[in-house]
Design an enzyme around this catalytic site. Structure first.
Site: not given
Length: 185
Positions: A180, A142, A165, A115, A85
């Site tokens: 989670r 979204g 993550t 980084h 989208n």
């Protein structure tokens, strides 16, 4: 033997993103993205010609709404019927594979680059690239953010605004920051 920064990036090693070859590849991607984002929808089709040619792989009926941004393009692989989208950003310093039938909501962000943790390394442009894989028939809500090295299983759901993550198992729903697992409704 000298190894180019592009070769280091592809090998998953630390590389310097401040590099002429990598900059030329990013310029080519920006040009293709500019065409995609600037064409009228009827002329653009599902994916503008220059962007389609740049991508690593595009399945049938894959569609990218404008605006869109990617870093390189050649590391992005879209399965059949994938839908991105408006507002998606994919920093594809490593391969990003999105399985067939998967839907990405507006403003989803996928970041493959990490980084350097030391300020001096960041100032030198040091990055390491980790791939992201999203299985078939997943749904990414979204404004979700998917970080480097994450795998999202087939049929998984990532709630809107989630920051992913860690890997998400197949047919699991995750929400929140950090994302989670939640029980199905």
């Amino acid at each position: 033997m000298t190894t180019s920064e592009r070769m280091k990036m592809a090998a998953g090693e630390w590389y310097t993103c401040i590099d002429d070859e990598l900059e030329a590849l990013r310029v080519a991607a920006r040009d293709a993205v500019f065409e995609h984002n600037g064409l009228p929808p009827r002329r653009r089709g599902n994916i503008a010609p220059a962007l389609r040619a740049l991508l690593g792989g595009v399945g049938e009926r894959a569609r990218i709404e404008a605006p869109f941004h990617c870093a390189y393009g050649f590391n992005l692989f879209l399965g059949d019927g994938v839908f991105l989208n408006a507002g998606c950003t994919i920093l594809d310093t490593a391969p990003v594979r999105i399985g067939k039938g998967t839907l990405l909501g507006p403003n989803v962000q996928i970041y493959c680059a990490e980084h350097h943790r030391e300020a001096s390394g960041r100032l030198a442009g040091l990055e390491i690239a980790r791939p992201v894989t999203i299985g078939d028939n997943a749904w990414i809500g979204g404004s979700a953010v998917i970080l480097a090295g994450v795998n999202i299983g087939e049929g998984a759901i990532v709630g809107a605004g989630a920051v992913v993550t860690r890997d998400v198992p197949a047919n699991t729903t995750v929400v929140g920051n950090p994302a989670r697992s939640v029980a199905p409704r």
